[in-house]
Scaffold this motif. Sequence first.
Motif, PDB file in Angstrom:
ATOM      1  N   LYS A   1      -9.021 -20.713  22.197  1.00 15.85           N
ATOM      2  CA  LYS A   1      -8.547 -22.092  22.301  1.00 15.85           C
ATOM      3  C   LYS A   1      -9.647 -23.060  22.727  1.00 15.85           C
ATOM      4  N   GLN A   2     -10.401 -22.695  23.746  1.00 15.33           N
ATOM      5  CA  GLN A   2     -11.443 -23.585  24.253  1.00 15.33           C
ATOM      6  C   GLN A   2     -12.592 -23.727  23.260  1.00 15.33           C
ATOM      7  N   THR A   3     -12.896 -22.656  22.542  1.00 13.76           N
ATOM      8  CA  THR A   3     -13.952 -22.713  21.530  1.00 13.76           C
ATOM      9  C   THR A   3     -13.570 -23.702  20.437  1.00 13.76           C
ATOM     10  N   ALA A   4     -12.326 -23.636  20.016  1.00 12.84           N
ATOM     11  CA  ALA A   4     -11.840 -24.555  18.986  1.00 12.84           C
ATOM     12  C   ALA A   4     -11.891 -25.995  19.489  1.00 12.84           C
ATOM     13  N   ALA A   5     -11.457 -26.204  20.718  1.00 12.09           N
ATOM     14  CA  ALA A   5     -11.460 -27.550  21.293  1.00 12.09           C
ATOM     15  C   ALA A   5     -12.883 -28.100  21.353  1.00 12.09           C
ATOM     16  N   ARG A   6     -13.826 -27.257  21.732  1.00  7.88           N
ATOM     17  CA  ARG A   6     -15.225 -27.685  21.827  1.00  7.88           C
ATOM     18  C   ARG A   6     -15.772 -28.059  20.456  1.00  7.88           C
ATOM     19  N   ARG A   7     -15.481 -27.245  19.457  1.00  9.22           N
ATOM     20  CA  ARG A   7     -15.975 -27.525  18.105  1.00  9.22           C
ATOM     21  C   ARG A   7     -15.399 -28.825  17.556  1.00  9.22           C
ATOM     22  N   VAL A   8     -14.101 -29.013  17.736  1.00  6.47           N
ATOM     23  CA  VAL A   8     -13.457 -30.238  17.254  1.00  6.47           C
ATOM     24  C   VAL A   8     -14.010 -31.444  17.996  1.00  6.47           C
ATOM     25  N   SER A   9     -14.212 -31.298  19.292  1.00  5.72           N
ATOM     26  CA  SER A   9     -14.733 -32.393  20.098  1.00  5.72           C
ATOM     27  C   SER A   9     -16.123 -32.815  19.627  1.00  5.72           C
ATOM     28  N   ARG A  10     -16.964 -31.846  19.348  1.00  5.69           N
ATOM     29  CA  ARG A  10     -18.326 -32.161  18.901  1.00  5.69           C
ATOM     30  C   ARG A  10     -18.313 -32.835  17.533  1.00  5.69           C
ATOM     31  N   LEU A  11     -17.427 -32.376  16.660  1.00  4.26           N
ATOM     32  CA  LEU A  11     -17.328 -33.017  15.348  1.00  4.26           C
ATOM     33  C   LEU A  11     -16.801 -34.445  15.494  1.00  4.26           C
ATOM     34  N   ALA A  12     -15.827 -34.627  16.386  1.00  3.96           N
ATOM     35  CA  ALA A  12     -15.269 -35.962  16.613  1.00  3.96           C
ATOM     36  C   ALA A  12     -16.331 -36.905  17.170  1.00  3.96           C
ATOM     37  N   GLN A  13     -17.173 -36.396  18.053  1.00  2.00           N
ATOM     38  CA  GLN A  13     -18.265 -37.217  18.591  1.00  2.00           C
ATOM     39  C   GLN A  13     -19.200 -37.669  17.476  1.00  2.00           C
ATOM     40  N   LEU A  14     -19.481 -36.762  16.554  1.00  3.90           N
ATOM     41  CA  LEU A  14     -20.344 -37.113  15.422  1.00  3.90           C
ATOM     42  C   LEU A  14     -19.737 -38.238  14.596  1.00  3.90           C
ATOM     43  N   VAL A  15     -18.452 -38.088  14.291  1.00  4.56           N
ATOM     44  CA  VAL A  15     -17.775 -39.097  13.470  1.00  4.56           C
ATOM     45  C   VAL A  15     -17.709 -40.425  14.220  1.00  4.56           C
ATOM     46  N   ASN A  16     -17.523 -40.372  15.522  1.00  3.25           N
ATOM     47  CA  ASN A  16     -17.443 -41.603  16.311  1.00  3.25           C
ATOM     48  C   ASN A  16     -18.772 -42.345  16.360  1.00  3.25           C
ATOM     49  N   THR A  17     -19.882 -41.648  16.153  1.00  4.45           N
ATOM     50  CA  THR A  17     -21.166 -42.348  16.109  1.00  4.45           C
ATOM     51  C   THR A  17     -21.218 -43.280  14.900  1.00  4.45           C
TER      52      THR A  17
END
Length: 89
Positions: free
Chosen positions: A69-85
């Motif tokens: 669960k935490q691995t998935a959350a981390r991956r999604v979070s990092r991708l979301a940060q990229l898109v937010n840039t």
Amino acid sequence: MANHKSAEKRARQTIKRTERNRFYRTRLKNITKAVREAVEAKDVNTANEALKLANKSIHSFVSKGFLKKQTAARRVSRLAQLVNTLKAA
């Protein structure tokens, strides 16, 4: 080569799991790659769509037991940060 009936079964199960995990691993890489490519191309709409698909897919991998669960959350979070840039720029 397995000598016992139970060992033969475990060998068959291992082959199935390996194939299944290879499929998930490849899918995960391709989904992540799609988001990153959209961000590099500075295409906000495509990046958002790819992120949406990535979020859904990655969390489905959690329910299948491929990712924690935490691995998935981390991956999604990092991708979301990229898109937010893209949105900030």
